[in-house]
Design a protein around this motif. Structure first.
Motif, PDB file in Angstrom:
ATOM      1  N   ALA A 139      37.052  50.030  45.560  1.00 45.30           N
ATOM      2  CA  ALA A 139      36.741  51.180  46.409  1.00 45.30           C
ATOM      3  C   ALA A 139      35.921  52.227  45.668  1.00 45.30           C
ATOM      4  CB  ALA A 139      38.037  51.804  46.928  1.00 45.30           C
ATOM      5  N   PHE A 140      36.001  52.234  44.321  1.00 47.03           N
ATOM      6  CA  PHE A 140      35.330  53.272  43.543  1.00 47.03           C
ATOM      7  C   PHE A 140      34.327  52.725  42.533  1.00 47.03           C
ATOM      8  CE2 PHE A 140      39.385  55.022  44.913  1.00 47.03           C
ATOM      9  CZ  PHE A 140      39.005  56.240  45.439  1.00 47.03           C
ATOM     10  N   LEU A 141      34.527  51.503  42.057  1.00 44.23           N
ATOM     11  CA  LEU A 141      33.654  50.962  41.024  1.00 44.23           C
ATOM     12  C   LEU A 141      32.584  50.028  41.570  1.00 44.23           C
ATOM     13  CD1 LEU A 141      36.138  50.091  38.132  1.00 44.23           C
ATOM     14  CD2 LEU A 141      34.895  52.203  38.545  1.00 44.23           C
ATOM     15  N   ASP A 142      32.502  49.855  42.859  1.00 44.48           N
ATOM     16  CA  ASP A 142      31.659  48.847  43.507  1.00 44.48           C
ATOM     17  C   ASP A 142      32.346  47.493  43.390  1.00 44.48           C
ATOM     18  OD1 ASP A 142      29.096  46.777  43.336  1.00 44.48           O
ATOM     19  OD2 ASP A 142      28.932  48.327  44.854  1.00 44.48           O
ATOM     20  N   ASN A 143      32.436  46.799  44.505  1.00 42.85           N
ATOM     21  CA  ASN A 143      33.326  45.641  44.573  1.00 42.85           C
ATOM     22  C   ASN A 143      32.833  44.390  43.849  1.00 42.85           C
ATOM     23  OD1 ASN A 143      31.301  45.056  46.410  1.00 42.85           O
ATOM     24  ND2 ASN A 143      32.647  44.988  48.196  1.00 42.85           N
ATOM     25  N   ALA A 144      31.538  44.208  43.663  1.00 44.22           N
ATOM     26  CA  ALA A 144      31.062  42.971  43.041  1.00 44.22           C
ATOM     27  C   ALA A 144      31.436  42.859  41.563  1.00 44.22           C
ATOM     28  CB  ALA A 144      29.559  42.836  43.238  1.00 44.22           C
ATOM     29  N   PRO A 145      31.105  43.839  40.707  1.00 44.14           N
ATOM     30  CA  PRO A 145      31.525  43.709  39.307  1.00 44.14           C
ATOM     31  C   PRO A 145      33.039  43.733  39.151  1.00 44.14           C
ATOM     32  CG  PRO A 145      30.540  45.861  39.704  1.00 44.14           C
ATOM     33  CD  PRO A 145      30.265  45.044  40.922  1.00 44.14           C
ATOM     34  N   THR A 146      33.737  44.455  40.027  1.00 44.25           N
ATOM     35  CA  THR A 146      35.199  44.480  39.950  1.00 44.25           C
ATOM     36  C   THR A 146      35.775  43.101  40.228  1.00 44.25           C
ATOM     37  OG1 THR A 146      35.210  46.790  40.670  1.00 44.25           O
ATOM     38  CG2 THR A 146      37.274  45.581  40.838  1.00 44.25           C
ATOM     39  N   TYR A 147      35.200  42.399  41.205  1.00 42.42           N
ATOM     40  CA  TYR A 147      35.626  41.024  41.490  1.00 42.42           C
ATOM     41  C   TYR A 147      35.493  40.165  40.239  1.00 42.42           C
ATOM     42  CZ  TYR A 147      35.294  36.250  43.407  1.00 42.42           C
ATOM     43  OH  TYR A 147      35.457  34.904  43.646  1.00 42.42           O
ATOM     44  N   LEU A 148      34.368  40.282  39.539  1.00 43.79           N
ATOM     45  CA  LEU A 148      34.143  39.468  38.355  1.00 43.79           C
ATOM     46  C   LEU A 148      35.144  39.791  37.253  1.00 43.79           C
ATOM     47  CD1 LEU A 148      30.263  39.331  38.034  1.00 43.79           C
ATOM     48  CD2 LEU A 148      31.816  37.464  38.611  1.00 43.79           C
ATOM     49  N   VAL A 149      35.463  41.071  37.087  1.00 42.05           N
ATOM     50  CA  VAL A 149      36.417  41.461  36.059  1.00 42.05           C
ATOM     51  C   VAL A 149      37.762  40.786  36.299  1.00 42.05           C
ATOM     52  CG1 VAL A 149      37.806  43.379  35.182  1.00 42.05           C
ATOM     53  CG2 VAL A 149      35.327  43.647  35.442  1.00 42.05           C
ATOM     54  N   PHE A 150      38.261  40.856  37.523  1.00 40.16           N
ATOM     55  CA  PHE A 150      39.579  40.289  37.794  1.00 40.16           C
ATOM     56  C   PHE A 150      39.535  38.773  37.950  1.00 40.16           C
ATOM     57  CE2 PHE A 150      40.400  44.740  38.677  1.00 40.16           C
ATOM     58  CZ  PHE A 150      41.618  44.906  38.038  1.00 40.16           C
ATOM     59  N   PHE A 151      38.388  38.235  38.342  1.00 39.21           N
ATOM     60  CA  PHE A 151      38.208  36.784  38.329  1.00 39.21           C
ATOM     61  C   PHE A 151      38.411  36.264  36.905  1.00 39.21           C
ATOM     62  CE2 PHE A 151      35.704  32.917  38.001  1.00 39.21           C
ATOM     63  CZ  PHE A 151      35.929  32.262  39.208  1.00 39.21           C
ATOM     64  N   ASN A 152      37.817  36.956  35.930  1.00 36.30           N
ATOM     65  CA  ASN A 152      37.958  36.553  34.535  1.00 36.30           C
ATOM     66  C   ASN A 152      39.328  36.911  33.972  1.00 36.30           C
ATOM     67  OD1 ASN A 152      35.383  35.393  34.176  1.00 36.30           O
ATOM     68  ND2 ASN A 152      34.459  37.413  33.953  1.00 36.30           N
ATOM     69  N   THR A 153      39.900  38.015  34.430  1.00 33.30           N
ATOM     70  CA  THR A 153      41.248  38.381  33.992  1.00 33.30           C
ATOM     71  C   THR A 153      42.245  37.296  34.386  1.00 33.30           C
ATOM     72  OG1 THR A 153      40.750  40.744  34.225  1.00 33.30           O
ATOM     73  CG2 THR A 153      43.075  40.128  34.163  1.00 33.30           C
ATOM     74  N   ALA A 154      42.010  36.659  35.537  1.00 37.38           N
ATOM     75  CA  ALA A 154      42.902  35.597  36.013  1.00 37.38           C
ATOM     76  C   ALA A 154      42.588  34.241  35.382  1.00 37.38           C
ATOM     77  CB  ALA A 154      42.811  35.488  37.528  1.00 37.38           C
ATOM     78  N   GLY A 155      41.677  34.202  34.425  1.00 37.99           N
ATOM     79  CA  GLY A 155      41.381  32.963  33.719  1.00 37.99           C
ATOM     80  C   GLY A 155      39.938  32.539  33.803  1.00 37.99           C
ATOM     81  N   GLY A 156      39.247  32.857  34.908  1.00 36.84           N
ATOM     82  CA  GLY A 156      37.824  32.552  35.029  1.00 36.84           C
ATOM     83  C   GLY A 156      37.490  31.106  35.298  1.00 36.84           C
ATOM     84  N   ASP A 157      38.500  30.250  35.483  1.00 35.35           N
ATOM     85  CA  ASP A 157      38.270  28.834  35.766  1.00 35.35           C
ATOM     86  C   ASP A 157      38.321  28.630  37.281  1.00 35.35           C
ATOM     87  OD1 ASP A 157      38.434  26.080  36.210  1.00 35.35           O
ATOM     88  OD2 ASP A 157      39.570  25.722  34.376  1.00 35.35           O
ATOM     89  N   ALA A 158      37.165  28.368  37.887  1.00 35.74           N
ATOM     90  CA  ALA A 158      37.102  28.268  39.345  1.00 35.74           C
ATOM     91  C   ALA A 158      38.005  27.166  39.878  1.00 35.74           C
ATOM     92  CB  ALA A 158      35.663  28.038  39.796  1.00 35.74           C
ATOM     93  N   GLN A 159      38.048  26.025  39.197  1.00 37.83           N
ATOM     94  CA  GLN A 159      38.876  24.916  39.679  1.00 37.83           C
ATOM     95  C   GLN A 159      40.356  25.282  39.632  1.00 37.83           C
ATOM     96  OE1 GLN A 159      37.530  22.243  41.127  1.00 37.83           O
ATOM     97  NE2 GLN A 159      35.576  23.275  40.728  1.00 37.83           N
ATOM     98  N   GLN A 160      40.785  25.943  38.582  1.00 36.27           N
ATOM     99  CA  GLN A 160      42.172  26.375  38.471  1.00 36.27           C
ATOM    100  C   GLN A 160      42.507  27.433  39.520  1.00 36.27           C
ATOM    101  OE1 GLN A 160      44.212  24.965  36.457  1.00 36.27           O
ATOM    102  NE2 GLN A 160      45.994  26.298  36.166  1.00 36.27           N
ATOM    103  N   LEU A 161      41.567  28.349  39.743  1.00 39.07           N
ATOM    104  CA  LEU A 161      41.799  29.421  40.711  1.00 39.07           C
ATOM    105  C   LEU A 161      41.782  28.901  42.149  1.00 39.07           C
ATOM    106  CD1 LEU A 161      39.735  32.276  39.041  1.00 39.07           C
ATOM    107  CD2 LEU A 161      42.188  32.304  39.491  1.00 39.07           C
ATOM    108  N   MET A 162      40.998  27.879  42.404  1.00 36.99           N
ATOM    109  CA  MET A 162      40.996  27.302  43.751  1.00 36.99           C
ATOM    110  C   MET A 162      42.185  26.383  43.968  1.00 36.99           C
ATOM    111  SD  MET A 162      37.004  26.455  44.709  1.00 36.99           S
ATOM    112  CE  MET A 162      36.714  25.406  43.278  1.00 36.99           C
ATOM    113  N   GLY A 163      42.855  25.976  42.883  1.00 34.63           N
ATOM    114  CA  GLY A 163      43.991  25.058  42.980  1.00 34.63           C
ATOM    115  C   GLY A 163      45.311  25.760  42.821  1.00 34.63           C
ATOM    116  N   PRO A 164      45.952  25.626  41.642  1.00 34.93           N
ATOM    117  CA  PRO A 164      47.285  26.221  41.447  1.00 34.93           C
ATOM    118  C   PRO A 164      47.338  27.733  41.634  1.00 34.93           C
ATOM    119  CG  PRO A 164      46.755  24.660  39.690  1.00 34.93           C
ATOM    120  CD  PRO A 164      45.501  24.858  40.473  1.00 34.93           C
ATOM    121  N   LEU A 165      46.229  28.415  41.346  1.00 34.13           N
ATOM    122  CA  LEU A 165      46.200  29.882  41.454  1.00 34.13           C
ATOM    123  C   LEU A 165      45.448  30.342  42.699  1.00 34.13           C
ATOM    124  CD1 LEU A 165      45.515  30.862  37.728  1.00 34.13           C
ATOM    125  CD2 LEU A 165      47.707  30.649  38.912  1.00 34.13           C
ATOM    126  N   ALA A 166      45.491  29.524  43.749  1.00 37.15           N
ATOM    127  CA  ALA A 166      44.741  29.841  44.971  1.00 37.15           C
ATOM    128  C   ALA A 166      45.154  31.182  45.565  1.00 37.15           C
ATOM    129  CB  ALA A 166      44.922  28.730  45.998  1.00 37.15           C
TER     130      ALA A 166
END
Length: 455
Positions: A363-390
């Motif tokens: 809401a304050f930092l602009d949503n695109a870079p914030t998405y990337l920060v937390f995407f990487n905070t959660a591991g950054g592995d797309a296959q893992q995030l789409m699977g067990p961490l869906a």
């Protein structure tokens, strides 16, 4: 936006103090306060204010890290993020502004609700910016004889400029960045459509009830300042084809990987991105050439809203660099408490916390870079995030898109819609006035989403 991530990564955020966030906070507070405290000053000098905050970051950065690093950072911000970002917005703004929806539209509650619903659907396929620019003008024109019309634009920002773009990577920049990181094109459609439908249906119902109340209690309508008795239709229809070209160019840049990269002062510029950007320039020029002047005149098309967004986001893109670096430093950085808050005692991500952390910062930092920060905070592995961490990826995706609606600066179309509405005489609320609407309406709905989907 991806460039912001890369530039932040070159800084050791754990060694930065919170003082480096002052220029970014300053530009946000300027956007929030000056239009209310000094509207005349802001209207004429917002570009200078943004440049001032950018220099307040860049000059000390040059002193501490060296002029070469500062110049490289500036080049990186321009080539890797700002220029592509603005070219895409400019193309969508120009093409959408070249389509005139004619007809005797009258702003009844039913018609307004239908336009919001249509815009919400279009947003996931032509982007929140494209859908917003296509529909905001006819919606304002349909309601320009009503005594109360600011609420129509506010709900438009909620539904069309933000929430509607949650189902495909074409809808909103955060999801497109996820697509570039390996998330399947239709993943969000399959995983957050229940959240999107619930939120959209409730908002449309609330809007219809509120708009009906105002409509019944307004009394006699004012004379219509834009009487229009033509049959319904579209002028400048060539721009629909150009919108398809824009979509194709963006998709191409994500799937075509020829491996050709140019180095500009340490910034990698890939051939797909270069072709996309040149294509977007061509689309913008073709639209301006082929769109009849009468269409632009009827749309009251002007570059004012685009200029405001371009100048303000130039400052935002520069000053956000150290903020993202500090977030990326994780528990060792100044924002370590944020990282710790989204992780459970078992070391696993907590979806509810990711939803709120991603959303609040979006809401304050602009949503695109914030998405990337937390995407990487959660591991950054797309296959893992789409699977067990869906559930975690769903929370990150929903938070970044949905909560971009909380402030005018959470998503680029918000500021553009506000500027267009004010240019057409709509008395939009101030930065904090808008937040009174968004917090009062959206936050309770986000709490419901958390209890239902992200526990």
């Amino acid at each position: 936006m991806l460039g912001t991530q890369a530039q932040a990564a070159s800084l050791d955020g754990s060694q930065l103090s919170l003082a480096w966030a002052v220029p970014f906070v300053g530009i946000l507070l300027s956007i929030a306060i000056w239009p209310l405290a000094g509207p005349h000053f802001w209207h004429h000098h917002f570009g200078k204010v943004a440049a001032g905050w950018a220099l307040l970051f860049l000059l000390p950065f040059a002193v501490v890290f060296g002029p070469g690093a500062a110049l490289a950072g500036l080049v990186h911000a321009l080539l890797a993020e700002y220029v592509p970002f603005i070219l895409l917005l400019t193309a969508l703004f120009t093409v959408s502004g070249g389509i005139y929806i004619r007809g005797n539209l009258k702003g009844s509650p039913l018609l307004n609700t239908a336009m919001l619903a249509i815009g919400g659907v279009l947003a996931s396929f032509m982007g929140t910016t494209g859908a917003s620019m296509l529909l905001i003008r006819p919606l304002i024109r349909a309601n320009d004889n009503r005594a109360r019309n600011a609420h129509v634009v506010i709900f438009f920002i909620f539904v069309v400029s933000n929430i509607g773009g949650s189902l495909t990577p074409l809808g909103d920049p955060p999801l497109f960045l996820g697509f570039l990181k390996g998330v399947s094109f239709f993943w969000t459609l399959g995983h957050i459509i229940p959240e999107t439908l619930l939120l959209t249906v409730v908002l449309l119902a609330l809007f219809f009830a509120l708009d009906s109340f105002f409509y019944r209690h307004e009394g006699a309508a004012r004379p219509d300042p834009t009487p229009d008795t033509e049959s319904f239709g579209f002028d400048g229809a060539i721009n629909f084809a150009l919108l398809a070209v824009v979509v194709g160019l963006v998709l191409m840049s994500g799937v075509w990987q020829p491996g050709v990269v140019f180095d500009v002062m340490g910034t990698e510029v890939g051939l797909p991105g270069l072709v996309r950007d040149l294509g977007l320039i061509a689309v913008t020029v073709v639209s301006l050439v082929l769109t009849p002047r009468a269409v632009h005149e009827r749309n009251q098309f002007s570059w004012g809203p685009m200029q405001e967004v371009a100048k303000l986001f130039a400052g935002i893109f520069l000053t956000i660099i150290p903020v993202i670096a500090m977030l990326q430093a994780g528990v060792n950085g100044p924002f370590g408490a944020v990282v710790r808050a989204v992780t459970g005692s078992d070391g696993q991500p907590v979806p509810a916390m990711y939803f709120w952390a991603t959303g609040t910062l979006s809401a304050f930092l602009d949503n695109a870079p914030t998405y990337l920060v937390f995407f990487n905070t959660a591991g950054g592995d797309a296959q893992q995030l789409m699977g067990p961490l869906a559930s975690t990826l769903a929370a990150i995706s929903a938070g970044s898109v949905f909560m971009g609606a909380i402030t005018y600066i959470g998503n680029a179309p918000n500021l553009m819609v506000k500027a267009i509405a004010e240019d057409r005489g709509v008395r939009m609320p101030s930065f904090f006035g808008y937040m009174a609407w968004s917090v009062g309406i959206l936050v309770p709905l986000f709490i419901v989403l958390t209890l239902v989907f992200f526990r």
